[in-house]
Design a protein around this motif. Structure first.
Motif, PDB file in Angstrom:
ATOM      1  N   MET A  42       0.852  -1.192   0.000  1.00 28.16           N
ATOM      2  CA  MET A  42       0.000   0.000   0.000  1.00 28.16           C
ATOM      3  C   MET A  42       0.887   1.242   0.000  1.00 28.16           C
ATOM      4  N   ILE A  43       0.549   2.216  -0.839  1.00 30.20           N
ATOM      5  CA  ILE A  43       1.354   3.422  -0.956  1.00 30.20           C
ATOM      6  C   ILE A  43       0.595   4.565  -0.326  1.00 30.20           C
ATOM      7  N   PHE A  44       1.273   5.331   0.492  1.00 26.51           N
ATOM      8  CA  PHE A  44       0.618   6.448   1.173  1.00 26.51           C
ATOM      9  C   PHE A  44       1.170   7.749   0.612  1.00 26.51           C
ATOM     10  N   VAL A  45       0.294   8.609   0.125  1.00 31.28           N
ATOM     11  CA  VAL A  45       0.722   9.859  -0.485  1.00 31.28           C
ATOM     12  C   VAL A  45       0.132  11.021   0.294  1.00 31.28           C
ATOM     13  N   GLU A  46       0.993  11.848   0.850  1.00 35.94           N
ATOM     14  CA  GLU A  46       0.544  13.021   1.592  1.00 35.94           C
ATOM     15  C   GLU A  46       0.263  14.165   0.615  1.00 35.94           C
ATOM     16  N   SER A  47      -0.526  15.139   1.071  1.00 39.32           N
ATOM     17  CA  SER A  47      -0.775  16.307   0.240  1.00 39.32           C
ATOM     18  C   SER A  47       0.504  17.113   0.109  1.00 39.32           C
ATOM     19  N   GLY A  48       0.621  17.818  -1.007  1.00 39.76           N
ATOM     20  CA  GLY A  48       1.807  18.638  -1.235  1.00 39.76           C
ATOM     21  C   GLY A  48       1.609  19.512  -2.446  1.00 39.76           C
ATOM     22  N   SER A  49       2.564  20.370  -2.711  1.00 46.17           N
ATOM     23  CA  SER A  49       2.389  21.294  -3.827  1.00 46.17           C
ATOM     24  C   SER A  49       3.561  21.265  -4.805  1.00 46.17           C
ATOM     25  N   ARG A  50       4.473  20.273  -4.683  1.00 47.71           N
ATOM     26  CA  ARG A  50       5.607  20.217  -5.600  1.00 47.71           C
ATOM     27  C   ARG A  50       5.102  19.963  -7.014  1.00 47.71           C
ATOM     28  N   LYS A  51       5.543  20.778  -7.947  1.00 48.59           N
ATOM     29  CA  LYS A  51       5.072  20.661  -9.322  1.00 48.59           C
ATOM     30  C   LYS A  51       5.778  19.509 -10.028  1.00 48.59           C
ATOM     31  N   VAL A  52       4.993  18.686 -10.707  1.00 50.35           N
ATOM     32  CA  VAL A  52       5.565  17.587 -11.462  1.00 50.35           C
ATOM     33  C   VAL A  52       6.064  18.141 -12.785  1.00 50.35           C
ATOM     34  N   ILE A  53       7.321  17.883 -13.132  1.00 50.84           N
ATOM     35  CA  ILE A  53       7.903  18.482 -14.319  1.00 50.84           C
ATOM     36  C   ILE A  53       7.822  17.530 -15.508  1.00 50.84           C
ATOM     37  N   PRO A  54       7.809  18.078 -16.720  1.00 53.23           N
ATOM     38  CA  PRO A  54       7.551  17.273 -17.909  1.00 53.23           C
ATOM     39  C   PRO A  54       8.517  16.129 -18.177  1.00 53.23           C
ATOM     40  N   ARG A  55       9.694  16.081 -17.544  1.00 52.01           N
ATOM     41  CA  ARG A  55      10.616  14.992 -17.862  1.00 52.01           C
ATOM     42  C   ARG A  55      10.048  13.626 -17.473  1.00 52.01           C
ATOM     43  N   ILE A  56       9.011  13.600 -16.645  1.00 47.67           N
ATOM     44  CA  ILE A  56       8.382  12.317 -16.292  1.00 47.67           C
ATOM     45  C   ILE A  56       7.744  11.650 -17.502  1.00 47.67           C
ATOM     46  N   LEU A  57       7.537  12.427 -18.567  1.00 43.72           N
ATOM     47  CA  LEU A  57       6.912  11.862 -19.756  1.00 43.72           C
ATOM     48  C   LEU A  57       7.703  10.694 -20.325  1.00 43.72           C
ATOM     49  N   GLU A  58       9.007  10.688 -20.085  1.00 45.12           N
ATOM     50  CA  GLU A  58       9.848   9.595 -20.574  1.00 45.12           C
ATOM     51  C   GLU A  58       9.395   8.248 -20.000  1.00 45.12           C
ATOM     52  N   ASN A  59       8.819   8.270 -18.809  1.00 44.12           N
ATOM     53  CA  ASN A  59       8.410   7.031 -18.139  1.00 44.12           C
ATOM     54  C   ASN A  59       6.927   6.718 -18.310  1.00 44.12           C
ATOM     55  N   ILE A  60       6.222   7.557 -19.050  1.00 45.84           N
ATOM     56  CA  ILE A  60       4.778   7.364 -19.199  1.00 45.84           C
ATOM     57  C   ILE A  60       4.466   6.933 -20.628  1.00 45.84           C
ATOM     58  N   LYS A  61       4.006   5.704 -20.765  1.00 45.78           N
ATOM     59  CA  LYS A  61       3.685   5.174 -22.089  1.00 45.78           C
ATOM     60  C   LYS A  61       2.330   5.685 -22.572  1.00 45.78           C
ATOM     61  N   THR A  62       1.329   5.696 -21.662  1.00 46.25           N
ATOM     62  CA  THR A  62      -0.011   6.155 -22.011  1.00 46.25           C
ATOM     63  C   THR A  62      -0.195   7.576 -21.497  1.00 46.25           C
ATOM     64  N   LYS A  63      -0.313   8.530 -22.414  1.00 46.05           N
ATOM     65  CA  LYS A  63      -0.352   9.948 -22.029  1.00 46.05           C
ATOM     66  C   LYS A  63      -1.770  10.533 -22.011  1.00 46.05           C
ATOM     67  N   LYS A  64      -2.725   9.777 -22.507  1.00 44.96           N
ATOM     68  CA  LYS A  64      -4.088  10.292 -22.598  1.00 44.96           C
ATOM     69  C   LYS A  64      -4.899   9.830 -21.384  1.00 44.96           C
ATOM     70  N   PHE A  65      -5.402  10.798 -20.620  1.00 49.45           N
ATOM     71  CA  PHE A  65      -6.231  10.535 -19.446  1.00 49.45           C
ATOM     72  C   PHE A  65      -7.680  10.897 -19.762  1.00 49.45           C
ATOM     73  N   VAL A  66      -8.605   9.976 -19.515  1.00 44.21           N
ATOM     74  CA  VAL A  66     -10.025  10.258 -19.692  1.00 44.21           C
ATOM     75  C   VAL A  66     -10.650  10.377 -18.308  1.00 44.21           C
ATOM     76  N   LEU A  67     -11.157  11.565 -17.995  1.00 42.72           N
ATOM     77  CA  LEU A  67     -11.665  11.881 -16.658  1.00 42.72           C
ATOM     78  C   LEU A  67     -13.189  11.767 -16.648  1.00 42.72           C
ATOM     79  N   VAL A  68     -13.704  10.932 -15.752  1.00 41.15           N
ATOM     80  CA  VAL A  68     -15.140  10.633 -15.697  1.00 41.15           C
ATOM     81  C   VAL A  68     -15.695  11.105 -14.355  1.00 41.15           C
ATOM     82  N   HIS A  69     -16.619  12.041 -14.405  1.00 38.13           N
ATOM     83  CA  HIS A  69     -17.175  12.649 -13.186  1.00 38.13           C
ATOM     84  C   HIS A  69     -18.136  11.714 -12.469  1.00 38.13           C
ATOM     85  N   GLY A  70     -18.468  12.087 -11.242  1.00 40.39           N
ATOM     86  CA  GLY A  70     -19.437  11.347 -10.449  1.00 40.39           C
ATOM     87  C   GLY A  70     -20.810  11.985 -10.510  1.00 40.39           C
ATOM     88  N   GLU A  71     -21.694  11.519  -9.642  1.00 40.33           N
ATOM     89  CA  GLU A  71     -23.099  11.904  -9.645  1.00 40.33           C
ATOM     90  C   GLU A  71     -23.294  13.407  -9.465  1.00 40.33           C
TER      91      GLU A  71
END
Length: 274
Positions: free
Chosen positions: A1-30
């Motif tokens: 189990m991974i625990f992630v605390e809140s924070g404000s560090r900006k994720v920089i674009p170099r992470i794209l090298e490790n991301i194969k699927t770049k398209k995110f489809v966001l589906v809202h709730g009720e």
């Protein structure tokens, strides 16, 4: 189990090298629509990724009367239409909030080859034969909110027929959904949220081990959630174990409002998992 605390560090674009699927489809709730993701759309775009937020049928700017949305198939149609139009070898990361979890489960069952990963954000990650409604019923005080004389129920086919929709009264929304949300976002929600078609919420899911069961699912728990408590979320994870579990401290039921940076960091982390 991974625990992630809140924070404000900006994720920089170099992470794209490790991301194969770049398209995110966001589906809202009720009650929500594509609009509710505006903060995370901006963060994903700034990171060089491609977010697409959909309006489910009768939600957001989709003008369909919710009283005419009787099934999960009808409710999920905009999402399914999008997946059908993807190139043959293209995959996406699906992100579903709250009852939108039922829609991404439905998509996993019908288009498993189009979905790289499915991320449930304090969502109804239910098992075969369950209803999205079952997850909320006890939590939201079903006796009061869903009784036959409740002001929240919509009877689109007449009072002598079963209710067709549901709309939260504002005093309920504040305490249940927005207990950590900034006032500006609460104001946005109050003027943008719409009624909820009941049919899709009451439909039992039909999920197979071969399709849905082989999907790569991840769950994001919200630890100050009053609409879907941490205990209920923990039970969903135990009953239907995903590949990974993440947690956001200090988030209400709407982390895209209350903890967008924390949600963004987790989405990036999930996207980077091989």
């Amino acid at each position: 189990m991974i625990f992630v605390e809140s924070g404000s560090r900006k994720v920089i674009p170099r992470i794209l090298e490790n991301i194969k699927t770049k398209k995110f489809v966001l589906v809202h709730g009720e009650g929500f629509g594509a609009w509710c993701w505006y903060k995370n759309i901006a963060l994903l775009e700034e990171s060089g990724l491609v977010p697409i937020a959909v309006d489910l049928t009768g939600s957001g700017i989709d003008l369909t009367d919710i009283n005419n949305v009787a099934t999960l198939t009808e409710y999920s149609k905009p999402l399914i239409d999008f997946l059908e139009k993807l190139a043959e070898d293209e995959k996406v990361i699906l992100v579903g909030h709250s009852s939108g979890g039922a829609c991404i489960s439905y998509a996993l069952e019908h288009f498993p080859d189009k979905i790289s990963k499915a991320v449930y954000v304090c969502a109804t990650m239910i098992s075969d034969g369950q209803r999205a409604f079952d997850v909320f019923a006890e939590e939201l005080g079903s006796a009061q909110l869903f009784s036959s004389d409740s002001k929240s129920l919509i009877y689109g086919n007449g009072k002598d027929k079963p209710p067709t929709g549901f709309v939260f009264e504002k005093q309920h929304m504040h305490g249940l959904y927005f207990n950590q949300t900034p006032a500006k976002d609460v104001a946005l929600a109050m003027v943008s949220m719409r009624g909820i078609p009941l049919g899709p919420m009451m439909e039992k899911m039909s999920l197979s081990a071969e399709k849905y069961g082989n999907g790569r699912r991840f769950y994001i728990q919200t630890l100050d959630d009053r609409a879907l408590s941490p205990d209920v979320q923990e039970k969903l994870v135990r009953d239907n174990p995903p590949q990974g579990v993440f947690k956001i401290k200090g988030s209400d039921h709407c982390p895209f409002f209350s903890k967008p940076q924390s949600l963004h960091k987790i989405l990036i982390e999930i996207a980077q998992i091989p």
